[in-house]
Structures are given as C-alpha cells and as structure tokens.
Write an enzyme that holds these catalytic residues in place. Structure first.
Site, PDB file in Angstrom:
ATOM      1  N   LYS A  89       3.652  -3.492 -21.483  1.00 25.44           N
ATOM      2  CA  LYS A  89       3.929  -2.290 -20.686  1.00 25.44           C
ATOM      3  C   LYS A  89       5.361  -1.806 -20.918  1.00 25.44           C
ATOM      4  O   LYS A  89       5.616  -0.603 -21.026  1.00 25.44           O
ATOM      5  CB  LYS A  89       3.701  -2.587 -19.192  1.00 25.44           C
ATOM      6  CG  LYS A  89       4.157  -1.476 -18.244  1.00 25.44           C
ATOM      7  CD  LYS A  89       3.329  -0.229 -18.417  1.00 25.44           C
ATOM      8  CE  LYS A  89       3.807   1.032 -17.718  1.00 25.44           C
ATOM      9  NZ  LYS A  89       4.687   1.018 -16.619  1.00 25.44           N
ATOM     10  N   ARG A 124      19.335   9.850 -23.992  1.00 28.19           N
ATOM     11  CA  ARG A 124      19.342  10.155 -22.550  1.00 28.19           C
ATOM     12  C   ARG A 124      20.746   9.929 -21.982  1.00 28.19           C
ATOM     13  O   ARG A 124      21.218  10.695 -21.135  1.00 28.19           O
ATOM     14  CB  ARG A 124      18.337   9.264 -21.803  1.00 28.19           C
ATOM     15  CG  ARG A 124      16.900   9.608 -22.105  1.00 28.19           C
ATOM     16  CD  ARG A 124      15.966   8.996 -21.067  1.00 28.19           C
ATOM     17  NE  ARG A 124      14.573   9.113 -21.476  1.00 28.19           N
ATOM     18  CZ  ARG A 124      13.538   8.831 -20.693  1.00 28.19           C
ATOM     19  NH1 ARG A 124      13.737   8.401 -19.467  1.00 28.19           N
ATOM     20  NH2 ARG A 124      12.307   8.969 -21.130  1.00 28.19           N
ATOM     21  N   SER A 168      -0.244   1.672 -16.213  1.00 27.04           N
ATOM     22  CA  SER A 168       0.399   2.893 -16.684  1.00 27.04           C
ATOM     23  C   SER A 168      -0.419   4.118 -16.323  1.00 27.04           C
ATOM     24  O   SER A 168      -1.643   4.053 -16.250  1.00 27.04           O
ATOM     25  CB  SER A 168       0.576   2.844 -18.201  1.00 27.04           C
ATOM     26  OG  SER A 168       1.113   4.073 -18.639  1.00 27.04           O
ATOM     27  N   HIS A 193       5.401  -0.109 -24.204  1.00 25.76           N
ATOM     28  CA  HIS A 193       4.749   1.196 -23.989  1.00 25.76           C
ATOM     29  C   HIS A 193       5.793   2.208 -23.526  1.00 25.76           C
ATOM     30  O   HIS A 193       5.890   3.320 -24.034  1.00 25.76           O
ATOM     31  CB  HIS A 193       3.626   1.057 -22.958  1.00 25.76           C
ATOM     32  CG  HIS A 193       3.159   2.362 -22.366  1.00 25.76           C
ATOM     33  ND1 HIS A 193       3.888   3.034 -21.398  1.00 25.76           N
ATOM     34  CD2 HIS A 193       2.080   3.126 -22.612  1.00 25.76           C
ATOM     35  CE1 HIS A 193       3.267   4.150 -21.085  1.00 25.76           C
ATOM     36  NE2 HIS A 193       2.162   4.236 -21.805  1.00 25.76           N
ATOM     37  N   ASN A 194       6.594   1.810 -22.549  1.00 21.36           N
ATOM     38  CA  ASN A 194       7.603   2.733 -22.026  1.00 21.36           C
ATOM     39  C   ASN A 194       8.676   3.035 -23.066  1.00 21.36           C
ATOM     40  O   ASN A 194       9.166   4.160 -23.139  1.00 21.36           O
ATOM     41  CB  ASN A 194       8.238   2.162 -20.762  1.00 21.36           C
ATOM     42  CG  ASN A 194       7.301   2.219 -19.569  1.00 21.36           C
ATOM     43  OD1 ASN A 194       6.085   2.283 -19.732  1.00 21.36           O
ATOM     44  ND2 ASN A 194       7.847   2.186 -18.380  1.00 21.36           N
ATOM     45  N   THR A 224       4.328  -3.677   6.434  1.00 23.45           N
ATOM     46  CA  THR A 224       4.229  -2.905   7.666  1.00 23.45           C
ATOM     47  C   THR A 224       2.732  -2.715   7.927  1.00 23.45           C
ATOM     48  O   THR A 224       2.060  -1.981   7.216  1.00 23.45           O
ATOM     49  CB  THR A 224       4.915  -1.536   7.501  1.00 23.45           C
ATOM     50  OG1 THR A 224       6.191  -1.749   6.872  1.00 23.45           O
ATOM     51  CG2 THR A 224       5.097  -0.824   8.815  1.00 23.45           C
ATOM     52  N   HIS A 259      31.924 -16.241 -45.083  1.00 28.56           N
ATOM     53  CA  HIS A 259      30.610 -16.407 -44.444  1.00 28.56           C
ATOM     54  C   HIS A 259      29.522 -16.776 -45.442  1.00 28.56           C
ATOM     55  O   HIS A 259      28.389 -16.966 -45.058  1.00 28.56           O
ATOM     56  CB  HIS A 259      30.231 -15.137 -43.687  1.00 28.56           C
ATOM     57  CG  HIS A 259      31.127 -14.880 -42.503  1.00 28.56           C
ATOM     58  ND1 HIS A 259      31.266 -15.793 -41.482  1.00 28.56           N
ATOM     59  CD2 HIS A 259      31.928 -13.849 -42.195  1.00 28.56           C
ATOM     60  CE1 HIS A 259      32.119 -15.313 -40.582  1.00 28.56           C
ATOM     61  NE2 HIS A 259      32.543 -14.127 -41.003  1.00 28.56           N
ATOM     62  N   LYS A 265      14.880   4.842 -15.708  1.00 25.33           N
ATOM     63  CA  LYS A 265      14.720   3.759 -14.736  1.00 25.33           C
ATOM     64  C   LYS A 265      14.937   2.389 -15.357  1.00 25.33           C
ATOM     65  O   LYS A 265      14.930   1.386 -14.653  1.00 25.33           O
ATOM     66  CB  LYS A 265      13.321   3.825 -14.124  1.00 25.33           C
ATOM     67  CG  LYS A 265      13.185   4.909 -13.070  1.00 25.33           C
ATOM     68  CD  LYS A 265      11.929   4.653 -12.268  1.00 25.33           C
ATOM     69  CE  LYS A 265      11.699   5.664 -11.186  1.00 25.33           C
ATOM     70  NZ  LYS A 265      10.298   5.601 -10.748  1.00 25.33           N
ATOM     71  N   LEU A 302       0.821  -1.215   0.000  1.00 24.54           N
ATOM     72  CA  LEU A 302       0.000   0.000   0.000  1.00 24.54           C
ATOM     73  C   LEU A 302       0.849   1.258   0.000  1.00 24.54           C
ATOM     74  O   LEU A 302       0.499   2.268   0.612  1.00 24.54           O
ATOM     75  CB  LEU A 302      -0.966  -0.030   1.185  1.00 24.54           C
ATOM     76  CG  LEU A 302      -2.014  -1.147   1.054  1.00 24.54           C
ATOM     77  CD1 LEU A 302      -2.613  -1.489   2.409  1.00 24.54           C
ATOM     78  CD2 LEU A 302      -3.108  -0.758   0.066  1.00 24.54           C
ATOM     79  N   ALA A 303       1.981   1.208  -0.715  1.00 25.64           N
ATOM     80  CA  ALA A 303       2.720   2.433  -1.005  1.00 25.64           C
ATOM     81  C   ALA A 303       1.885   3.203  -2.028  1.00 25.64           C
ATOM     82  O   ALA A 303       0.776   2.785  -2.354  1.00 25.64           O
ATOM     83  CB  ALA A 303       4.102   2.090  -1.531  1.00 25.64           C
ATOM     84  N   LYS A 347       7.589  -3.484  -4.675  1.00 23.66           N
ATOM     85  CA  LYS A 347       8.795  -3.270  -5.480  1.00 23.66           C
ATOM     86  C   LYS A 347       9.059  -4.484  -6.364  1.00 23.66           C
ATOM     87  O   LYS A 347       8.926  -5.621  -5.909  1.00 23.66           O
ATOM     88  CB  LYS A 347       9.998  -3.053  -4.538  1.00 23.66           C
ATOM     89  CG  LYS A 347      10.550  -1.651  -4.619  1.00 23.66           C
ATOM     90  CD  LYS A 347      11.481  -1.337  -3.484  1.00 23.66           C
ATOM     91  CE  LYS A 347      12.829  -1.972  -3.639  1.00 23.66           C
ATOM     92  NZ  LYS A 347      13.700  -1.635  -2.496  1.00 23.66           N
ATOM     93  N   GLU A 388       7.288   5.491 -25.260  1.00 21.53           N
ATOM     94  CA  GLU A 388       7.252   6.747 -24.501  1.00 21.53           C
ATOM     95  C   GLU A 388       8.618   7.457 -24.564  1.00 21.53           C
ATOM     96  O   GLU A 388       8.682   8.675 -24.766  1.00 21.53           O
ATOM     97  CB  GLU A 388       6.864   6.419 -23.063  1.00 21.53           C
ATOM     98  CG  GLU A 388       6.847   7.585 -22.101  1.00 21.53           C
ATOM     99  CD  GLU A 388       6.543   7.107 -20.673  1.00 21.53           C
ATOM    100  OE1 GLU A 388       5.629   6.281 -20.486  1.00 21.53           O
ATOM    101  OE2 GLU A 388       7.243   7.544 -19.749  1.00 21.53           O
ATOM    102  N   GLY A 415       1.068   6.441 -13.920  1.00 20.98           N
ATOM    103  CA  GLY A 415       1.646   7.011 -12.701  1.00 20.98           C
ATOM    104  C   GLY A 415       0.656   7.030 -11.555  1.00 20.98           C
ATOM    105  O   GLY A 415      -0.362   6.325 -11.567  1.00 20.98           O
TER     106      GLY A 415
HETATM  107  P1  2AM Z   1       6.490  -1.579   3.318  1.00 19.67           P
HETATM  108  O1  2AM Z   1       5.405  -0.561   3.418  1.00 19.67           O
HETATM  109  O2  2AM Z   1       6.426  -2.575   4.412  1.00 19.67           O
HETATM  110  O3  2AM Z   1       7.860  -0.952   3.168  1.00 19.67           O
HETATM  111  C1  2AM Z   1       6.540  -0.241  -2.191  1.00 19.67           C
HETATM  112  O4  2AM Z   1       7.807  -0.016  -1.662  1.00 19.67           O
HETATM  113  C2  2AM Z   1       5.833  -1.385  -1.495  1.00 19.67           C
HETATM  114  O5  2AM Z   1       6.653  -2.543  -1.569  1.00 19.67           O
HETATM  115  C3  2AM Z   1       5.523  -1.155  -0.021  1.00 19.67           C
HETATM  116  O6  2AM Z   1       4.253  -1.704   0.240  1.00 19.67           O
HETATM  117  C4  2AM Z   1       6.624  -1.926   0.685  1.00 19.67           C
HETATM  118  O7  2AM Z   1       6.242  -2.431   1.958  1.00 19.67           O
HETATM  119  C5  2AM Z   1       6.852  -3.065  -0.265  1.00 19.67           C
HETATM  120  N1  2AM Z   1       8.204  -3.572  -0.175  1.00 19.67           N
HETATM  121  C6  2AM Z   1       9.342  -2.888  -0.453  1.00 19.67           C
HETATM  122  N2  2AM Z   1      10.420  -3.670  -0.299  1.00 19.67           N
HETATM  123  C7  2AM Z   1       9.960  -4.867   0.109  1.00 19.67           C
HETATM  124  C8  2AM Z   1      10.580  -6.103   0.406  1.00 19.67           C
HETATM  125  N3  2AM Z   1      11.905  -6.271   0.324  1.00 19.67           N
HETATM  126  N4  2AM Z   1       9.808  -7.128   0.771  1.00 19.67           N
HETATM  127  C9  2AM Z   1       8.455  -6.963   0.832  1.00 19.67           C
HETATM  128  N5  2AM Z   1       7.804  -5.831   0.539  1.00 19.67           N
HETATM  129  C10 2AM Z   1       8.535  -4.800   0.179  1.00 19.67           C
END
Ligand code: 2AM
Length: 508
Positions: free
Chosen positions: A209, A314, A138, A212-213, A43, A480, A287, A19-20, A85, A216, A140
């Site tokens: 995706k 870039r 996509s 797509h990038n 968390t 060749h 990225k 839930l980031a 992530k 982009e 953001g």
């Molecule tokens: P967190 O809130 O506990 O840090 C974006 O960073 C999302 O990925 C967040 O929900 C984060 O959880 C989770 N995340 C980042 N690194 C992680 C890891 N190594 N293992 C599990 N979840 C991870």
C-alpha cells in the site's frame, strides 16, 4: 436480533473497531454484502448510531456495549477489523480485545500503519496464537464504501479466514480490467474479478500500500508536468487541455487520474469565473507515504528516483514565498512559447513522455517491492498486486492489465522494462519522451519526474556507466579500491595515485 447490544449470542460475521469515516464506510460495505457487523468504537454512541444506519442493509449490525460484548457477538473463528488512527491508537485498540480473543481468531488492521509496525504487531500477536492481517485499503472514503482495493499481508491461514469478506467488499473489474459499477450505490456488483488479494506475509500488505502511494505521487506529478509544459510551452488553455486529457483517457493512458484531470481542467471557479486550477494555491500537501516509499528505497539500496522526485517536487512547491521571491530575481530562458505549427507534435510527444514516465514509475515501484520482499523474505506476488490495483484504488489504470500479464509471463521479471510487450511500448514512445524533456529544459519548465524517469531509463539500459570514473575518484582520495573489467568480481585493487610510477596493488 436487537440492534443495540442486548443480544449476546454470536450472530455477527465480522467485527469493526473504529467507526470514523473509513471504518464506517467499510463496515456499511460489509453489511451491503450480507455480512452482519459487530460494531465497536472508543466513543460508544458512535457504534449505536452506526447500527441504526446499517439496519436497512442485508447484513445489518449490532452495536457492542463494550469489548467483551463485542467479542461475544462474533462467530468463530472471529474476524475483527480495525480502522483507527495509525500509531498508538492502533496498539491501544488491539489491547482492548487481544486478551478476549482465542487462538485462530483474526485481527485485521486496515489503517495506514507503517509496515514495520505491522511486522511487530503480527509477531506479538502470533505469540498468543492470534492471526494478524495488515491490509492496505485504497480508494479513499468512496472506495471503502463501494469497493476498495485491498492488499492483505499476513499468514496464508489468516487470509483464508478473511477472504470471503475481503473479496466480497472489494472493487471488481471486468474481463477488460475495467472497474465495474453496481446498479446503484449500495447495490453490489455481480461477478467480476475482486481487487483483493493476499500479497505476502507480515507487513507486506502495508508495504504494498505504501508503494502504491509512492507510485501515485509519481503518477500525479507526471500528469502535472505534462499539463504545465503544454500550457506554458504550447499555449494551450485549461479547457483545451481538458479535451486532450479526455482523449488520452481513451487510449493507453486511460486511468482514474487521467480522467479526473480532464474533469478538473474544465472546472471554473464559481467566485471568479476563472479556470479552477488558476485559483488553487500551488502548494502541494503530503501525508508522508510518498516520503516513506523514498526512504525505504534508500534504505534498501533500490532505485526509485522518480518516486523520490515526485516527493521533492511537492516540497519545492510548498516553498511558496521563497519561490515567489526567487522568481523576481532569477531569470530563465528567453524563449517562452512554441511555434504554433508544432502544437500537434508537442501534444503527442507529451503523451508519449507521460506514458513512458508512468511505466518507469511502476517499474521502480514493483522493483522496490521485489527488493523489500527479498530483504524480508516475503516472496510478494507481483501479478496479484498488479491485478488488484486495477480497480478501487487511485492508480487504477489500463496499463496495470499489461503489467499483470508481464508478471504472468515471467514471475521473476527483474524489471518491467525487460518485458517484451512493455519494452516495446517504451521503445515506440521514447523519441517523443526525449523531445518532451529537451523542450521542457529549453523552455525552463520544470519536469522533475519526466526527466528523472528518462535518466533512470538511460541508466538502466546502459552497457557502461561513468561509475568507472567515480570508482577511480573514490580510490584516489579515499583508497576505497576498485574492481577491474578484466578481473573477476570481488577482487579489489588500489593504485597509489600521487605517484604515477607505482603499480596497482591487489587489496582483496
Ligand atoms: P473515537 O470515535 O472514539 O474518536 C479515527 O479517528 C478512529 O480512530 C475513530 O474511531 C477514533 O475513535 C479512533 N481513535 C482516534 N484516536 C484514538 C486513540 N488515541 N485511541 C483509540 N482510538 C482512537
């Protein structure tokens, strides 16, 4: 129903793990559309905070205490979305629930996974009877919150299970292919065509995706080159250029990126009063998805030079100190501006160059998806891909409705340039495109993508290329072998070069 996890009955339509900002926004979007969300985060306090924030939405949310509780909260077949992530975190998060889920349940990875990881995860989970969808998301943070473009890959059965949610939360376009806006933030759009679709099995969603990038990258770079040429070549100021981009945004070049370029060029820096573009350091970041696209094109033997040039552009930009030093040592051409009378022509030529290069970037991207599809056995649906890129995502553009129509006319179109309507657009604009590239070369303004797109176009439409000479060179120094124009393909010859009197031999 309580919000804080005391309720163990299966009341939730969908689960969200992670839930980031992206996960939270996508989950709030789900709740806005009436889907009740089971919320889980590594968390746990983050899940509690999320449930409080979602409480006022039509769907609402329940925070899970742990993975077991999370799974118990979900109606069957369970749909678990995760936005964490990319990489190990995704595998770790899958591990939290895979033993608790049952055959027929679906896991969606909406993160930025590499498509080969998605292929692997789908295979592993299928062995347990679990359905896995790797979905490109996509648009953001704002897209996730109010309507992203969603490119789902995986089993057709998995798509059917997630379809109401994925179509519900996606961006919507009207009959003209333009993105629709809700009455207010959080108030869903009524009607419209969803920008969510099943694009193919396995890692196809994440592959699409990625491309797509890549497109982009090219789209952004072509715009930057047109801006640079008009600014340095035609002596137009950012304010004037803003007006030009705004005008272009009312025609064939209408797109999100054209629109924001017009906005950016009229922005002044609060600190200095200068045009904002002039105070931003000219070092582009990346990225990696553009790089992945170019690498995949090289691996597949598919030609995507304009996308690759955009990545390299870039890279060159990021060598700031080295460029500054070189700029003092290496002189370019002496002519440094256009005749004033030429301005209108220079501007309309730049428009045409931009349009053609944009079409070529899409042509390369779609051909790349087709090549990956052939290699992976995906049978990707090109018309659907064009359709769902029309809203929610960064490359949304008027042109995509034409591209969709091209693939509807002919599903197995080998290259967009062969579509009669798109081909006619390029034919009409190619003279201006050529003049633009010639002008840039004369003035010493770098236009790697506008130029490379033109080289691709001329290469693709060439009846005969100097690869004949190249094959002769290869045969000369490396034996060749070569094929002959007057013999069937696959029959190979070799000439014993240093001895001109010796005849060629058939090799196989
Ligand atoms: P967190 O809130 O506990 O840090 C974006 O960073 C999302 O990925 C967040 O929900 C984060 O959880 C989770 N995340 C980042 N690194 C992680 C890891 N190594 N293992 C599990 N979840 C991870």
């Amino acid at each position: 129903m309580t919000q804080h996890g005391g309720d163990d009955t299966a009341t939730c339509h969908v689960g969200m793990m992670g839930l980031a900002v992206m996960g939270k926004n996508l989950a709030l979007n789900m709740a806005d559309h009436g889907f009740r969300v089971a919320a889980w985060n590594r968390t746990q306090s983050v899940a509690e905070e999320f449930a409080i924030e979602a409480a006022s939405s039509p769907g609402g949310a329940t925070a899970a205490k742990d993975a077991r509780h999370f799974v118990r909260l979900l109606k069957r077949p369970r749909v678990v979305a995760m936005l964490v992530k990319a990489g190990e975190a995704t595998d770790w998060t899958i591990d939290q629930v895979k033993d608790l889920l049952e055959p027929g349940d679906v896991i969606i990875d909406g993160g930025n996974a590499h498509w080969e990881d998605t292929n692997r995860r789908e295979r592993d989970l299928k062995a347990r009877g679990l359905l896995f969808v790797g979905s490109g998301v996509s648009g953001g943070e704002l897209g996730a919150r109010f309507g992203p473009s969603l490119m789902a890959g995986g089993d057709a059965q998995a798509w059917e299970a997630i379809r109401p949610i994925w179509e519900g939360i996606s961006a919507k376009v009207d009959a003209n292919g333009r993105e629709m806006k809700g009455a207010a933030p959080g108030k869903p759009v009524a009607g419209g065509t969803p920008c969510a679709a099943h694009v193919g099995p396995g890692g196809a969603g994440h592959y699409v995706k990625m491309v797509h990038n890549g497109i982009e990258y090219a789209d952004m770079q072509t715009i930057c080159e047109a801006y640079d040429l008009l600014r340095r070549g035609a002596m137009l100021e950012p304010g004037e250029l803003s007006g030009i981009f705004a005008e272009w945004n009312r025609g064939e070049l209408e797109s999100f990126l054209t629109e924001i370029t017009a906005d950016i060029l009229q922005q002044k820096d609060a600190r200095t009063g200068k045009p904002f573009v002039d105070v931003v350091l000219d070092a582009a970041g990346q990225k990696g998805t553009g790089k992945w696209t170019a690498i995949s094109a090289l691996d597949l033997g598919a030609a995507a030079p304009t996308i690759a040039e955009a990545v390299f552009a870039r890279t060159v930009s990021s060598m700031v100190d080295e460029r500054r030093a070189a700029s003092a040592m290496i002189a370019g051409p002496s002519a440094d501006h256009m005749e004033h009378g030429d301005r209108a022509r220079v501007v309309s030529d730049a428009h045409d160059a931009l349009l053609c290069a944009k079409i070529v970037a899409y042509a390369q991207g779609f051909a790349l998806i087709a090549a990956a599809g052939r290699e992976q056995g995906w049978a990707p649906r090109m018309d659907r891909i064009a359709k769902i890129w029309r809203g929610g995502c960064i490359i949304r553009a008027r042109l995509l409705s034409r591209i969709m129509a091209a693939y509807e006319r002919r599903e197995d179109l080998p290259n967009l340039l062969l579509d009669p309507e798109i081909g006619a657009m390029v034919s009409k604009a190619q003279a201006g495109w050529r003049r633009t590239v010639a002008r840039a070369a004369t003035l010493g303004v770098p236009t790697p993508t506008l130029s490379s797109a033109l080289a691709y176009f001329d290469g693709y439409r060439a009846d005969r290329l100097p690869a004949s000479l190249l094959q002769a060179q290869r045969d000369y120094f490396g034996a060749h072998t070569y094929e002959r124009v007057d013999e069937p393909r696959g029959k190979h010859f070799h000439l014993d070069w240093p001895d001109a009197s010796r005849p060629e031999v058939v090799v196989g």
